[in-house]
Motif scaffolding. Structure first.
Motif, PDB file in Angstrom:
ATOM      1  N   VAL A 184       0.831  -1.206   0.000  1.00 43.42           N
ATOM      2  CA  VAL A 184       0.000   0.000   0.000  1.00 43.42           C
ATOM      3  C   VAL A 184       0.868   1.259   0.000  1.00 43.42           C
ATOM      4  CG1 VAL A 184      -1.677   1.322   1.347  1.00 43.42           C
ATOM      5  CG2 VAL A 184      -1.945  -1.134   1.106  1.00 43.42           C
ATOM      6  N   SER A 185       1.902   1.284   0.827  1.00 46.75           N
ATOM      7  CA  SER A 185       2.699   2.501   0.974  1.00 46.75           C
ATOM      8  C   SER A 185       3.548   2.829  -0.246  1.00 46.75           C
ATOM      9  CB  SER A 185       3.608   2.392   2.202  1.00 46.75           C
ATOM     10  OG  SER A 185       2.842   2.331   3.376  1.00 46.75           O
ATOM     11  N   PHE A 186       4.140   1.807  -0.868  1.00 47.34           N
ATOM     12  CA  PHE A 186       5.105   2.049  -1.946  1.00 47.34           C
ATOM     13  C   PHE A 186       4.656   1.584  -3.320  1.00 47.34           C
ATOM     14  CE2 PHE A 186       7.879   1.185   1.829  1.00 47.34           C
ATOM     15  CZ  PHE A 186       8.288   2.488   2.016  1.00 47.34           C
ATOM     16  N   GLY A 187       3.651   0.722  -3.374  1.00 46.33           N
ATOM     17  CA  GLY A 187       3.277   0.148  -4.658  1.00 46.33           C
ATOM     18  C   GLY A 187       4.328  -0.813  -5.170  1.00 46.33           C
ATOM     19  N   MET A 188       5.110  -1.412  -4.250  1.00 44.68           N
ATOM     20  CA  MET A 188       6.139  -2.377  -4.637  1.00 44.68           C
ATOM     21  C   MET A 188       5.605  -3.782  -4.485  1.00 44.68           C
ATOM     22  SD  MET A 188       9.708  -1.300  -2.889  1.00 44.68           S
ATOM     23  CE  MET A 188      10.344   0.344  -3.006  1.00 44.68           C
ATOM     24  N   PRO A 189       5.855  -4.662  -5.456  1.00 43.97           N
ATOM     25  CA  PRO A 189       5.450  -6.059  -5.275  1.00 43.97           C
ATOM     26  C   PRO A 189       6.271  -6.713  -4.166  1.00 43.97           C
ATOM     27  CG  PRO A 189       6.691  -5.788  -7.321  1.00 43.97           C
ATOM     28  CD  PRO A 189       6.491  -4.421  -6.752  1.00 43.97           C
ATOM     29  N   PHE A 190       5.656  -7.639  -3.452  1.00 42.94           N
ATOM     30  CA  PHE A 190       6.320  -8.325  -2.338  1.00 42.94           C
ATOM     31  C   PHE A 190       7.282  -9.385  -2.879  1.00 42.94           C
ATOM     32  CE2 PHE A 190       2.258  -6.893  -0.436  1.00 42.94           C
ATOM     33  CZ  PHE A 190       2.756  -6.099   0.572  1.00 42.94           C
ATOM     34  N   LEU A 191       8.319  -8.895  -3.555  1.00 42.54           N
ATOM     35  CA  LEU A 191       9.286  -9.779  -4.210  1.00 42.54           C
ATOM     36  C   LEU A 191      10.686  -9.450  -3.715  1.00 42.54           C
ATOM     37  CD1 LEU A 191       7.936  -9.535  -7.881  1.00 42.54           C
ATOM     38  CD2 LEU A 191       7.601 -11.437  -6.281  1.00 42.54           C
ATOM     39  N   LEU A 192      11.557 -10.451  -3.708  1.00 41.70           N
ATOM     40  CA  LEU A 192      12.951 -10.245  -3.364  1.00 41.70           C
ATOM     41  C   LEU A 192      13.572  -9.320  -4.409  1.00 41.70           C
ATOM     42  CD1 LEU A 192      15.110 -11.052  -1.325  1.00 41.70           C
ATOM     43  CD2 LEU A 192      15.673 -12.991  -2.796  1.00 41.70           C
ATOM     44  N   GLY A 193      14.260  -8.283  -3.956  1.00 46.66           N
ATOM     45  CA  GLY A 193      14.820  -7.290  -4.859  1.00 46.66           C
ATOM     46  C   GLY A 193      13.904  -6.097  -5.082  1.00 46.66           C
ATOM     47  N   GLU A 194      12.654  -6.239  -4.691  1.00 47.19           N
ATOM     48  CA  GLU A 194      11.697  -5.134  -4.766  1.00 47.19           C
ATOM     49  C   GLU A 194      11.361  -4.704  -3.334  1.00 47.19           C
ATOM     50  OE1 GLU A 194      10.247  -3.619  -7.417  1.00 47.19           O
ATOM     51  OE2 GLU A 194      11.121  -4.817  -9.005  1.00 47.19           O
ATOM     52  N   TYR A 195      10.355  -5.333  -2.723  1.00 46.64           N
ATOM     53  CA  TYR A 195      10.007  -5.010  -1.345  1.00 46.64           C
ATOM     54  C   TYR A 195      11.012  -5.619  -0.364  1.00 46.64           C
ATOM     55  CZ  TYR A 195       7.027  -4.223   2.726  1.00 46.64           C
ATOM     56  OH  TYR A 195       6.543  -3.789   3.934  1.00 46.64           O
ATOM     57  N   TRP A 196      11.451  -6.849  -0.655  1.00 47.28           N
ATOM     58  CA  TRP A 196      12.347  -7.584   0.253  1.00 47.28           C
ATOM     59  C   TRP A 196      13.790  -7.515  -0.206  1.00 47.28           C
ATOM     60  CZ3 TRP A 196      10.160  -8.295   4.607  1.00 47.28           C
ATOM     61  CH2 TRP A 196       8.800  -8.618   4.695  1.00 47.28           C
ATOM     62  N   ASP A 197      14.697  -7.653   0.757  1.00 48.13           N
ATOM     63  CA  ASP A 197      16.118  -7.620   0.447  1.00 48.13           C
ATOM     64  C   ASP A 197      16.849  -8.568   1.393  1.00 48.13           C
ATOM     65  OD1 ASP A 197      18.464  -6.889  -0.760  1.00 48.13           O
ATOM     66  OD2 ASP A 197      18.468  -4.820  -0.018  1.00 48.13           O
ATOM     67  N   ILE A 198      18.042  -8.966   1.012  1.00 46.69           N
ATOM     68  CA  ILE A 198      18.929  -9.729   1.878  1.00 46.69           C
ATOM     69  C   ILE A 198      19.624  -8.733   2.806  1.00 46.69           C
ATOM     70  CG2 ILE A 198      21.023 -11.140   1.946  1.00 46.69           C
ATOM     71  CD1 ILE A 198      20.105 -12.248  -0.816  1.00 46.69           C
ATOM     72  N   ILE A 199      19.725  -9.055   4.073  1.00 50.70           N
ATOM     73  CA  ILE A 199      20.348  -8.144   5.035  1.00 50.70           C
ATOM     74  C   ILE A 199      21.861  -8.177   4.848  1.00 50.70           C
ATOM     75  CG2 ILE A 199      20.602  -7.591   7.484  1.00 50.70           C
ATOM     76  CD1 ILE A 199      17.938  -9.151   7.896  1.00 50.70           C
TER      77      ILE A 199
END
Length: 199
Positions: A184-199
């Protein structure tokens, strides 16, 4: 019984609020001007303060990642991290989030964990509420809670100060499933490299 856990970090080593003050070009985050009208779900991420934060995220990113590593410790190898934290401004006479909600209602995975990071004093009606409890916290504290499954939100800020915070989520790597639904906040898909990242 509390619906959250409280963690602490050293603000002299991880000076998030000082960095945000520089980005906002203000001396005092608590002194941000009152709002003319309460924010809504459609407008709660569209203030000039939000634009400055997200436009400057390259400056914020190293400090944000250091904070996440400090809080998560050895668990970092088991988790994905929200790539860009969500910035919140709870101006006087307004709301930081337009609607009470559970994150899962907006496409978030039920196994996510929320980390709420106040950058000012958070108390009374300027703070986040988890279920029916206002959570009082100070800069240097982090509130960890089950935002995917717990009702949370806020009320009109009638305190004498504005509250500034950011929050982020983690997801166990073994629970990750590609999800093209957008946040909702960013319009980013919940995908690795988009919403998610490796720490």
């Amino acid at each position: 019984m509390a619906n959250y856990t409280r963690l602490r970090y050293d603000v002299t080593k991880i000076p998030v609020a000082e960095l945000v003050r520089e980005i906002m070009a203000v001396d005092d985050l608590e002194g941000l001007a009152a709002s003319d009208a309460p924010a809504t779900r459609e407008t709660d991420q569209s203030t000039p303060y939000h634009r400055r934060f997200y436009d400057s995220f390259d400056v914020v990113a190293p400090v944000y990642r250091k904070l996440a590593q400090e809080l998560l410790g050895q668990e970092t190898e088991k988790l994905y991290l929200q790539r860009v934290p969500t910035f919140r401004v709870h101006l006087r006479n307004s709301l930081a989030v337009g609607d009470w909600h559970r994150d899962r209602d907006f496409g978030h995975d039920p196994s996510e964990v929320n980390y709420w990071v106040p950058l000012t004093r958070a108390y009374g009606n300027n703070t986040v509420w988890i279920e029916n409890e206002p959570v009082h916290a100070d800069y240097g504290e982090v509130i960890v809670f089950d935002g995917a499954n717990s009702w949370h939100g806020n009320v009109i800020n009638d305190t004498g100060i504005s509250r500034v915070s950011m929050d982020f989520r983690t997801l166990p790597r073994d629970r990750y499933r590609p999800n093209a639904k957008k946040s909702v906040s960013f319009g980013m898909p919940f995908l690795l490299g988009e919403y998610w990242d490796i720490i």
